[in-house]
Design a protein around this motif. Structure first.
Motif, PDB file in Angstrom:
ATOM      1  N   ASP A  79       2.722 -11.657  32.200  1.00  0.00           N
ATOM      2  CA  ASP A  79       3.490 -10.801  31.288  1.00  0.00           C
ATOM      3  C   ASP A  79       2.659 -10.449  30.051  1.00  0.00           C
ATOM      4  OD1 ASP A  79       5.607 -10.938  33.019  1.00  0.00           O
ATOM      5  OD2 ASP A  79       6.721 -12.434  31.858  1.00  0.00           O
ATOM      6  N   LEU A  80       1.901 -11.428  29.571  1.00  0.00           N
ATOM      7  CA  LEU A  80       1.066 -11.191  28.396  1.00  0.00           C
ATOM      8  C   LEU A  80      -0.010 -10.158  28.696  1.00  0.00           C
ATOM      9  CD1 LEU A  80       0.167 -11.823  25.528  1.00  0.00           C
ATOM     10  CD2 LEU A  80      -1.107 -13.782  26.416  1.00  0.00           C
ATOM     11  N   ALA A  81      -0.640 -10.271  29.865  1.00  0.00           N
ATOM     12  CA  ALA A  81      -1.666  -9.294  30.241  1.00  0.00           C
ATOM     13  C   ALA A  81      -1.065  -7.893  30.350  1.00  0.00           C
ATOM     14  CB  ALA A  81      -2.311  -9.703  31.568  1.00  0.00           C
ATOM     15  N   ALA A  82       0.123  -7.785  30.958  1.00  0.00           N
ATOM     16  CA  ALA A  82       0.787  -6.484  31.081  1.00  0.00           C
ATOM     17  C   ALA A  82       1.179  -5.943  29.706  1.00  0.00           C
ATOM     18  CB  ALA A  82       2.022  -6.613  31.977  1.00  0.00           C
ATOM     19  N   ALA A  83       1.643  -6.841  28.826  1.00  0.00           N
ATOM     20  CA  ALA A  83       2.030  -6.410  27.479  1.00  0.00           C
ATOM     21  C   ALA A  83       0.823  -5.933  26.693  1.00  0.00           C
ATOM     22  CB  ALA A  83       2.718  -7.561  26.744  1.00  0.00           C
ATOM     23  N   ASN A  84      -0.331  -6.563  26.893  1.00  0.00           N
ATOM     24  CA  ASN A  84      -1.544  -6.115  26.197  1.00  0.00           C
ATOM     25  C   ASN A  84      -1.970  -4.727  26.656  1.00  0.00           C
ATOM     26  OD1 ASN A  84      -1.827  -8.393  24.592  1.00  0.00           O
ATOM     27  ND2 ASN A  84      -3.045  -9.503  26.109  1.00  0.00           N
ATOM     28  N   VAL A  85      -1.843  -4.471  27.951  1.00  0.00           N
ATOM     29  CA  VAL A  85      -2.145  -3.125  28.474  1.00  0.00           C
ATOM     30  C   VAL A  85      -1.178  -2.114  27.878  1.00  0.00           C
ATOM     31  CG1 VAL A  85      -2.158  -1.684  30.548  1.00  0.00           C
ATOM     32  CG2 VAL A  85      -3.189  -3.959  30.605  1.00  0.00           C
ATOM     33  N   SER A  86       0.106  -2.483  27.835  1.00  0.00           N
ATOM     34  CA  SER A  86       1.111  -1.580  27.256  1.00  0.00           C
ATOM     35  C   SER A  86       0.822  -1.311  25.789  1.00  0.00           C
ATOM     36  CB  SER A  86       2.515  -2.193  27.410  1.00  0.00           C
ATOM     37  OG  SER A  86       2.872  -2.306  28.764  1.00  0.00           O
ATOM     38  N   GLN A  87       0.354  -2.329  25.078  1.00  0.00           N
ATOM     39  CA  GLN A  87      -0.006  -2.149  23.680  1.00  0.00           C
ATOM     40  C   GLN A  87      -1.129  -1.123  23.524  1.00  0.00           C
ATOM     41  OE1 GLN A  87      -0.427  -6.376  22.130  1.00  0.00           O
ATOM     42  NE2 GLN A  87       0.321  -5.336  20.318  1.00  0.00           N
ATOM     43  N   ASP A 111       6.902  -7.685  23.125  1.00  0.00           N
ATOM     44  CA  ASP A 111       6.735  -8.271  24.458  1.00  0.00           C
ATOM     45  C   ASP A 111       5.537  -9.211  24.491  1.00  0.00           C
ATOM     46  OD1 ASP A 111       8.908  -6.848  25.319  1.00  0.00           O
ATOM     47  OD2 ASP A 111       7.746  -5.278  26.313  1.00  0.00           O
ATOM     48  N   ALA A 112       4.442  -8.783  23.869  1.00  0.00           N
ATOM     49  CA  ALA A 112       3.241  -9.614  23.851  1.00  0.00           C
ATOM     50  C   ALA A 112       3.485 -10.914  23.091  1.00  0.00           C
ATOM     51  CB  ALA A 112       2.073  -8.844  23.224  1.00  0.00           C
ATOM     52  N   GLN A 113       4.181 -10.801  21.957  1.00  0.00           N
ATOM     53  CA  GLN A 113       4.471 -12.003  21.175  1.00  0.00           C
ATOM     54  C   GLN A 113       5.365 -12.961  21.961  1.00  0.00           C
ATOM     55  OE1 GLN A 113       6.138 -11.243  17.314  1.00  0.00           O
ATOM     56  NE2 GLN A 113       6.434 -13.411  16.841  1.00  0.00           N
ATOM     57  N   GLY A 114       6.387 -12.389  22.627  1.00  0.00           N
ATOM     58  CA  GLY A 114       7.283 -13.229  23.427  1.00  0.00           C
ATOM     59  C   GLY A 114       6.543 -13.913  24.564  1.00  0.00           C
ATOM     60  N   ALA A 115       5.644 -13.172  25.226  1.00  0.00           N
ATOM     61  CA  ALA A 115       4.872 -13.756  26.324  1.00  0.00           C
ATOM     62  C   ALA A 115       3.957 -14.860  25.812  1.00  0.00           C
ATOM     63  CB  ALA A 115       4.058 -12.668  27.024  1.00  0.00           C
ATOM     64  N   GLN A 116       3.359 -14.638  24.636  1.00  0.00           N
ATOM     65  CA  GLN A 116       2.502 -15.668  24.050  1.00  0.00           C
ATOM     66  C   GLN A 116       3.293 -16.936  23.743  1.00  0.00           C
ATOM     67  OE1 GLN A 116       0.900 -13.429  20.744  1.00  0.00           O
ATOM     68  NE2 GLN A 116      -1.108 -13.258  21.718  1.00  0.00           N
ATOM     69  N   GLU A 117       4.497 -16.767  23.214  1.00  0.00           N
ATOM     70  CA  GLU A 117       5.336 -17.925  22.882  1.00  0.00           C
ATOM     71  C   GLU A 117       5.762 -18.672  24.142  1.00  0.00           C
ATOM     72  OE1 GLU A 117       8.456 -16.213  20.614  1.00  0.00           O
ATOM     73  OE2 GLU A 117       7.263 -16.031  18.765  1.00  0.00           O
TER      74      GLU A 117
END
Length: 339
Positions: free
Chosen positions: A67-75, A152-158
């Motif tokens: 999820d974090l990798a996908a959120a980084n791409v979305s960012q 999303d990225a922050q949530g995935a990191q947490e």
């Protein structure tokens, strides 16, 4: 020995400090073996539960990292969209300031040579206004998407951090549980050696070779798979094909029927639906605790075969066999996995 000591104290006029009721009788080897086996069973279950929990946490960690990798791409995509939308808005703003494409509708009226020409110019200005509004809307949407991607990225990191911390704790818990289990196994094996040769020989012999049938379908397939393993050795935390612990046998048997069970009697107790002892059918799983009635203290599971009997992998020194569902007397309940 204790009674002779008390008599001597009485003869000398000395008051005994410890009452007779506190004197401990000699340890019965069979009772000691059964008690230590139960304690080892609990340690085995603690280890299996921690291992299952670790697998679940590692799965959560993998998902959070994905999820974090996908959120980084979305960012990154959202940031590019924001820059493009901002450039479009800046361009329209500059044109408006310079009196270019966004000339006022009044100037269009003043410069029109005919009604048709006026209508044509007004239509063109409407298109430009729509483009300006579109650029602003695109910027607004891009900014919102960027905010969501960051969230999303922050949530995935947490979630990843939580899963990593939990996995680390469970890894340590597994190490401690494994050490406890190993110590209990040593005690059980010592207690087993204190039993008479005749008792050990009887425990190492299959006593029931009868045939049992369950309801047609997965339950009977699992039942026959378990019965086919009569005579197999008990091994702590084993799940076949030649050695088993209790939940390893039921897991292996139901896997033969195409049904996945966790390798833990406590976790198997949460599956299917509960059934009363009077409603038991062959293929149902029967569970045993420490006598407290607490599901978290479950340490054994067997599979009902009918006639008040179950097939199970009891403990060190005993073979997979059919025996009474009375078990150790601490029956807590049953579950029907299918049907």
């Amino acid at each position: 020995m204790a009674r002779r000591g008390l008599a001597l104290c009485a003869a000398l006029g000395i008051v005994a400090a410890v009452p007779v009721a506190n004197a401990q009788p000699p340890t019965d080897p069979q009772a000691e073996y059964e008690q230590l086996s139960e304690e080892a069973g609990k340690a085995d279950e603690d280890l299996l539960k921690a291992q299952n929990d670790l697998a679940r946490r590692n799965s959560e960690l993998d998902q959070a990292n994905a999820d974090l990798a996908a959120a980084n791409v979305s960012q990154q995509q959202a940031a590019a969209a924001v820059e493009q939308a901002r450039a479009d808005v800046d361009r329209f703003a500059a044109e408006a300031f310079q009196g270019g494409a966004s000339s006022s509708r009044m100037s269009a009226v003043m410069s029109s040579g005919s009604i048709q020409n006026f209508l044509d110019k007004m239509s063109a200005l409407g298109v430009i206004a729509d483009q300006q509004n579109g650029a602003l809307n695109a910027l607004t949407a891009a900014l919102a998407a960027a905010d969501q991607a960051r969230a999303d990225a922050q949530g995935a990191q947490e979630r990843a951090a939580t899963a990593r911390d939990a996995a680390a704790r469970l890894t340590e818990e597994i190490r401690q549980n494994k050490a406890t289990l190993d110590a209990r196994i040593v005690e059980v094996r010592r207690a087993l050696q204190r039993l008479s040769p005749a008792t050990r020989a009887a425990m190492g012999t299959v006593k029931d070779t009868g045939s049992y049938l369950g309801p047609p379908g997965a339950a009977n397939t699992a039942l026959q798979a378990a019965l086919a393993k009569r005579g197999s050795e008990y091994e702590w935390a084993a799940a076949g094909p030649s050695e088993f612990d209790c939940s390893g046998l039921t897991m292996w048997a139901y896997r033969a029927a195409g049904i996945s069970l966790p390798h833990s009697s406590r976790m198997q107790y949460t599956l299917g639906r509960p059934v009363s002892q009077s409603e038991l059918l062959p293929g149902d799983l029967v569970f045993y605790d420490d006598g407290s009635g607490n599901p978290s203290a479950i340490h054994h599971v067997g599979m009902y075969v009918g006639d008040g009997k179950m097939v199970d992998a009891p403990t060190e020194g005993q073979l997979v066999d059919v025996r009474s569902i009375r078990g150790d007397g601490h029956y807590i309940g049953a579950r029907r996995i299918v049907g």
